[in-house]
Design a protein around this motif. Structure first.
Motif, short mmCIF file in Angstrom:
data_model
loop_
_atom_site.label_atom_id
_atom_site.label_comp_id
_atom_site.label_asym_id
_atom_site.label_seq_id
_atom_site.Cartn_x
_atom_site.Cartn_y
_atom_site.Cartn_z
N THR A 8 0.84 -1.28 0.12
CA THR A 8 -0.03 0.15 0.08
C THR A 8 0.78 1.26 -0.09
N GLY A 9 2.39 1.19 0.17
CA GLY A 9 2.90 2.41 0.28
C GLY A 9 2.75 3.08 1.37
N TRP A 10 2.89 4.32 1.31
CA TRP A 10 3.05 5.18 2.70
C TRP A 10 1.58 5.68 3.02
N VAL A 11 0.48 5.51 1.96
CA VAL A 11 -0.84 5.73 2.38
C VAL A 11 -1.25 4.89 3.32
N GLY A 12 -1.07 3.55 3.07
CA GLY A 12 -1.48 2.48 3.81
C GLY A 12 -1.01 2.58 5.26
N VAL A 13 0.59 2.87 5.36
CA VAL A 13 0.83 2.73 6.55
C VAL A 13 0.27 4.09 7.49
N LEU A 14 0.12 5.05 6.64
CA LEU A 14 -0.39 6.41 7.54
C LEU A 14 -1.68 6.06 7.93
N ILE A 15 -2.71 5.35 7.05
CA ILE A 15 -4.00 5.06 7.67
C ILE A 15 -3.88 4.26 9.10
N VAL B 243 21.78 2.48 -10.11
CA VAL B 243 21.56 3.19 -8.85
C VAL B 243 20.17 3.25 -8.36
N PHE B 244 19.30 3.50 -9.26
CA PHE B 244 17.75 3.63 -9.18
C PHE B 244 17.38 2.31 -8.75
N ILE B 245 17.68 1.16 -9.48
CA ILE B 245 17.46 -0.21 -9.26
C ILE B 245 17.78 -0.71 -7.79
N ILE B 246 18.96 -0.29 -7.57
CA ILE B 246 19.39 -0.76 -6.24
C ILE B 246 18.90 -0.10 -5.00
N LEU B 247 18.48 1.24 -5.22
CA LEU B 247 17.62 1.99 -4.24
C LEU B 247 16.42 1.21 -4.20
N GLY B 248 15.65 0.98 -4.92
CA GLY B 248 14.59 0.28 -4.91
C GLY B 248 14.49 -1.17 -4.29
N ILE B 249 15.37 -1.91 -4.67
CA ILE B 249 15.64 -3.18 -4.08
C ILE B 249 16.18 -3.15 -2.58
N THR B 250 16.80 -2.08 -2.21
CA THR B 250 17.25 -1.65 -0.91
C THR B 250 15.97 -1.55 -0.04
N GLN B 251 15.21 -0.51 -0.56
CA GLN B 251 14.06 -0.15 -0.04
C GLN B 251 13.15 -1.56 0.36
N LEU B 252 12.84 -2.36 -0.82
CA LEU B 252 12.13 -3.49 -0.53
C LEU B 252 12.62 -4.32 0.49
N VAL B 253 13.89 -4.72 0.57
CA VAL B 253 14.73 -5.52 1.44
C VAL B 253 14.50 -4.92 3.01
N LEU B 254 14.46 -3.61 3.26
CA LEU B 254 14.50 -3.30 4.39
C LEU B 254 13.00 -3.34 4.97
N GLU B 255 12.06 -3.15 3.87
CA GLU B 255 10.71 -3.19 4.50
C GLU B 255 10.24 -4.52 4.82
N ILE B 256 10.96 -5.46 4.26
CA ILE B 256 10.40 -7.02 4.41
C ILE B 256 11.37 -7.34 5.81
N MET B 257 12.48 -6.80 5.91
CA MET B 257 13.01 -6.98 7.43
C MET B 257 12.41 -6.39 8.74
#
Length: 101
Positions: A3-10, A65-79
């Motif tokens: 849901t991204g930031w909207v779901g988290v905010l709600i 670098v954009f791809i690495i940033l996206g993968i990093t965000q996904l991995v950290l969210e899963i962790m």
């Protein structure tokens, strides 16, 4: 994650008063998402400058670098999701604390 930031905010706004644990993780997730949004904006600015200076050839370096940033965000969210599921208090790395404790 879906849901991204909207779901988290709600969820955070609705449940933050019911549990200190949910308040902590909701605040952490929002801070993390805001921080990564700012990192992405900064990367776009750098990409534009590099693209203009190198006549577009620098994008071969910036795009991964954009791809690495996206993968990093996904991995950290899963962790963080796994840690919260185990009942652990998880602090995201590389996060600017916009919403204080």
């Amino acid at each position: 994650i879906l849901t991204g930031w909207v779901g988290v905010l709600i969820i955070w706004l609705v449940k933050k008063d019911q549990s200190r644990f949910i308040d902590f993780h909701g605040r952490e997730a929002l801070n993390f998402m805001i921080s990564f949004f700012l990192y992405a904006i900064g990367l776009v600015v750098v990409a534009m400058v590099v693209g203009v200076v190198t006549l577009g050839f620098g994008m071969f370096i910036i795009f991964p670098v954009f791809i690495i940033l996206g993968i990093t965000q996904l991995v950290l969210e899963i962790m963080a999701c796994l840690a919260a599921n185990r009942g652990e208090w998880y602090r995201y790395p590389m996060t600017i604390r916009f919403i204080p404790d």
